[in-house]
Scaffold this active site. Structure first.
Site, short mmCIF file in Angstrom:
data_model
loop_
_atom_site.label_atom_id
_atom_site.label_comp_id
_atom_site.label_asym_id
_atom_site.label_seq_id
_atom_site.Cartn_x
_atom_site.Cartn_y
_atom_site.Cartn_z
N CYS A 112 6.47 -7.78 2.08
CA CYS A 112 6.71 -7.86 0.63
C CYS A 112 8.11 -7.40 0.23
CB CYS A 112 5.67 -7.05 -0.14
SG CYS A 112 4.01 -7.71 0.05
N HIS A 248 8.82 -5.45 -7.30
CA HIS A 248 7.80 -6.24 -6.61
C HIS A 248 6.48 -6.04 -7.34
CE1 HIS A 248 5.11 -7.92 -3.80
NE2 HIS A 248 4.70 -6.79 -3.27
N ASN A 278 -0.09 -10.41 -6.41
CA ASN A 278 0.98 -10.06 -5.45
C ASN A 278 1.34 -11.32 -4.66
OD1 ASN A 278 2.49 -9.18 -3.27
ND2 ASN A 278 1.24 -7.37 -2.88
N1 COA Z 1 -13.97 -4.11 -7.07
C1 COA Z 1 -14.74 -3.04 -7.33
N2 COA Z 1 -14.72 -1.91 -6.58
C2 COA Z 1 -13.84 -1.88 -5.55
C3 COA Z 1 -13.01 -2.98 -5.24
C4 COA Z 1 -13.10 -4.12 -6.05
N3 COA Z 1 -12.35 -5.22 -5.84
N4 COA Z 1 -12.26 -2.66 -4.17
C5 COA Z 1 -12.60 -1.42 -3.81
N5 COA Z 1 -13.55 -0.96 -4.63
C6 COA Z 1 -14.20 0.37 -4.62
C7 COA Z 1 -14.03 1.07 -3.28
O1 COA Z 1 -15.00 0.65 -2.35
C8 COA Z 1 -14.18 2.52 -3.69
O2 COA Z 1 -15.56 2.80 -3.82
P1 COA Z 1 -16.16 4.22 -3.33
O3 COA Z 1 -15.44 5.24 -4.18
O4 COA Z 1 -17.61 4.07 -3.64
O5 COA Z 1 -15.81 4.29 -1.88
C9 COA Z 1 -13.58 2.58 -5.08
O6 COA Z 1 -13.57 1.22 -5.57
C10 COA Z 1 -12.18 3.15 -5.12
O7 COA Z 1 -11.43 2.51 -4.08
P2 COA Z 1 -9.91 2.87 -3.82
O8 COA Z 1 -9.42 2.02 -2.68
O9 COA Z 1 -9.75 4.35 -3.71
O10 COA Z 1 -9.28 2.39 -5.20
P3 COA Z 1 -7.80 2.49 -5.67
O11 COA Z 1 -7.75 3.17 -7.00
O12 COA Z 1 -6.88 2.98 -4.60
O13 COA Z 1 -7.43 0.94 -5.96
C11 COA Z 1 -6.24 -0.84 -4.85
C12 COA Z 1 -7.50 0.01 -4.93
C13 COA Z 1 -6.33 -1.76 -3.66
C14 COA Z 1 -6.13 -1.65 -6.15
C15 COA Z 1 -5.02 0.11 -4.74
O14 COA Z 1 -5.27 1.07 -3.73
C16 COA Z 1 -3.76 -0.63 -4.38
O15 COA Z 1 -3.29 -1.48 -5.13
N6 COA Z 1 -3.14 -0.27 -3.27
C17 COA Z 1 -1.90 -0.86 -2.88
C18 COA Z 1 -2.19 -2.20 -2.27
C19 COA Z 1 -0.97 -3.05 -2.20
O16 COA Z 1 -0.23 -3.12 -3.13
N7 COA Z 1 -0.78 -3.69 -1.06
C20 COA Z 1 0.30 -4.57 -0.88
C21 COA Z 1 1.54 -3.79 -0.78
S1 COA Z 1 2.88 -4.87 -0.91
#
Ligand code: COA
Length: 359
Positions: A112, A248, A278
């Site tokens: 990315c 980004h 993204n």
């Molecule tokens: N819908 C509903 N619940 C979801 C879910 C979805 N699509 N995806 C995950 N969950 C749940 C998880 O299972 C977790 O449940 P639990 O607490 O019972 O275990 C809960 O939501 C929280 O998950 P978590 O991963 O801690 O959430 P978060 O606040 O970190 O948000 C992302 C998740 C992926 C949106 C966030 O971590 C993110 O954007 N990370 C960066 C990813 C990224 O940008 N990658 C590319 C980089 S270029």
């Protein structure tokens, strides 16, 4: 006379088919409110054409905006982590489709962060005199790497392309500060396993993006904010001198954290993550094109590009934009119309990874 490198053309190409949060609710346990509050994403696009078709259209628009003949392009750099093939590099397809007969062409993969790595590289090529007129493309067809039974990844990524033309000039323009970093020891928290040459024949057609989202999130917040701050310092700018941050578009909360560190009002931060999710290497050139079209890039603007991604890579650039913010030319071409629904476009993914049966 000092040589500089100026962005003189810009363009984007987005496939028309939308995958909305409501659509995703039908195939994984998620909901619009969760996706919106955690990421800022509402929709993403799914391509019905090869990545090089999207790249070609974005490039044609950028070349028209720059007012140059395609024969004048002497280098094509294609930032992508979803190439159509490894041999040849996808840049060869783009060169052929454009008829850029005087260009060299190469792919650049920094995930990315690819567009920002590419931009800093191209700026150096032009300043050094190794190239005069460069087409820098960012294109991704990430939908091909999505397992639509994995709600932790499939909500985030989409397809698209953006491109810029960068030309030599004697007026001050281009990179005023840059950072490019990587922590390869953490690469496995965001990767597509078995997609390469570890063993003969080991490239796995079922490869898909796997990610530890919260770990990536934490590292992205620090890396993007640190890199952005550093390039502004290198440029000798105060925070007030920044006209627009073009981050980004991975997660709105990551963008908000970077903006807070730079003390930027929302009006100085470009956001389109709600519309496309993204799109990896494509996100900043798409954002730049939309920002220019919306009149948010003043003549001789001070811009900050900032990115983070697989690798784990990060990159930022403080960029002095050129005088001209109006395109010299506009083309009417569009991508071919699609006669397939979003579900038909995703059927190959369902065939590989399955499709959840929700009650
Ligand atoms: N819908 C509903 N619940 C979801 C879910 C979805 N699509 N995806 C995950 N969950 C749940 C998880 O299972 C977790 O449940 P639990 O607490 O019972 O275990 C809960 O939501 C929280 O998950 P978590 O991963 O801690 O959430 P978060 O606040 O970190 O948000 C992302 C998740 C992926 C949106 C966030 O971590 C993110 O954007 N990370 C960066 C990813 C990224 O940008 N990658 C590319 C980089 S270029």
């Amino acid at each position: 006379m000092t040589r500089y490198a100026e962005i003189t053309g810009w363009g984007k190409a987005l496939p028309p088919t939308v995958l909305s949060n409501a659509d995703l609710e039908l195939i994984v346990e998620t909901n619009d409110d969760w996706i919106t509050t955690r990421s800022g994403i509402k929709e993403r696009r799914i391509s019905h054409v090869p990545a090089s078709d999207m790249a070609e259209l974005a490039a044609r628009r950028a070349v028209a905006a720059a007012g140059v003949d395609i024969e004048a392009v002497d280098m094509i750099v294609n930032a992508t982590c979803t190439p159509e093939s490894i041999i040849p590099a996808s840049a060869s397809y783009i060169q052929a489709k454009l008829g850029a007969v005087n260009a060299g062409a190469m792919d650049l993969n920094a995930n990315c962060s690819g567009f920002v790595y590419g931009y800093v590289t191209v700026d150096s090529l032009v300043r050094s005199g190794a190239a005069d007129t460069v087409l820098l493309v960012g294109v991704e067809r990430l939908s091909r790497l999505m397992d639509y039974t994995d709600r932790t990844t499939c909500i985030l990524f989409g397809d698209g392309a953006g491109a810029v033309v960068i030309q030599s000039t004697d007026r001050e323009a281009g990179v005023c500060g840059s950072e490019m970093g990587v922590d390869g020891t953490m690469a496995d928290i965001l990767c597509a396993p078995n997609d390469g040459t570890i063993e003969p024949g080991s490239a796995d057609p079922r490869t898909r993006i796997v990610m530890n989202g919260s770990d990536v999130f934490r590292r992205a917040v620090t890396a993007m904010a640190d890199a952005s701050e550093s390039v502004v310092r290198q440029a000798g700018w105060g925070l007030d001198d920044i006209d627009l941050l073009l981050p980004h578009q991975a997660n709105q909360r990551i963008i908000d954290a970077t903006a807070r560190r730079l003390k930027l009002a929302p009006s100085k931060v470009f956001l389109n993550i709600h519309a496309y999710g993204n799109t990896s290497s494509a996100s900043i050139p798409i954002a730049l094109t939309e920002a220019i079209e919306a009149g948010r890039v003043p003549s001789r603007a001070n811009l900050v590009f900032s990115a983070f991604g697989g690798g784990l890579t990060w990159a930022a650039a403080a960029v002095r934009f050129g005088e001209r913010v109006e395109p010299l030319g506009v083309i009417e071409d569009e991508l071919p119309k699609s006669d397939r629904t979003v579900w038909e476009l995703l059927q190959p993914n369902f065939d590989y990874f399955g499709r959840l049966e929700l009650a």
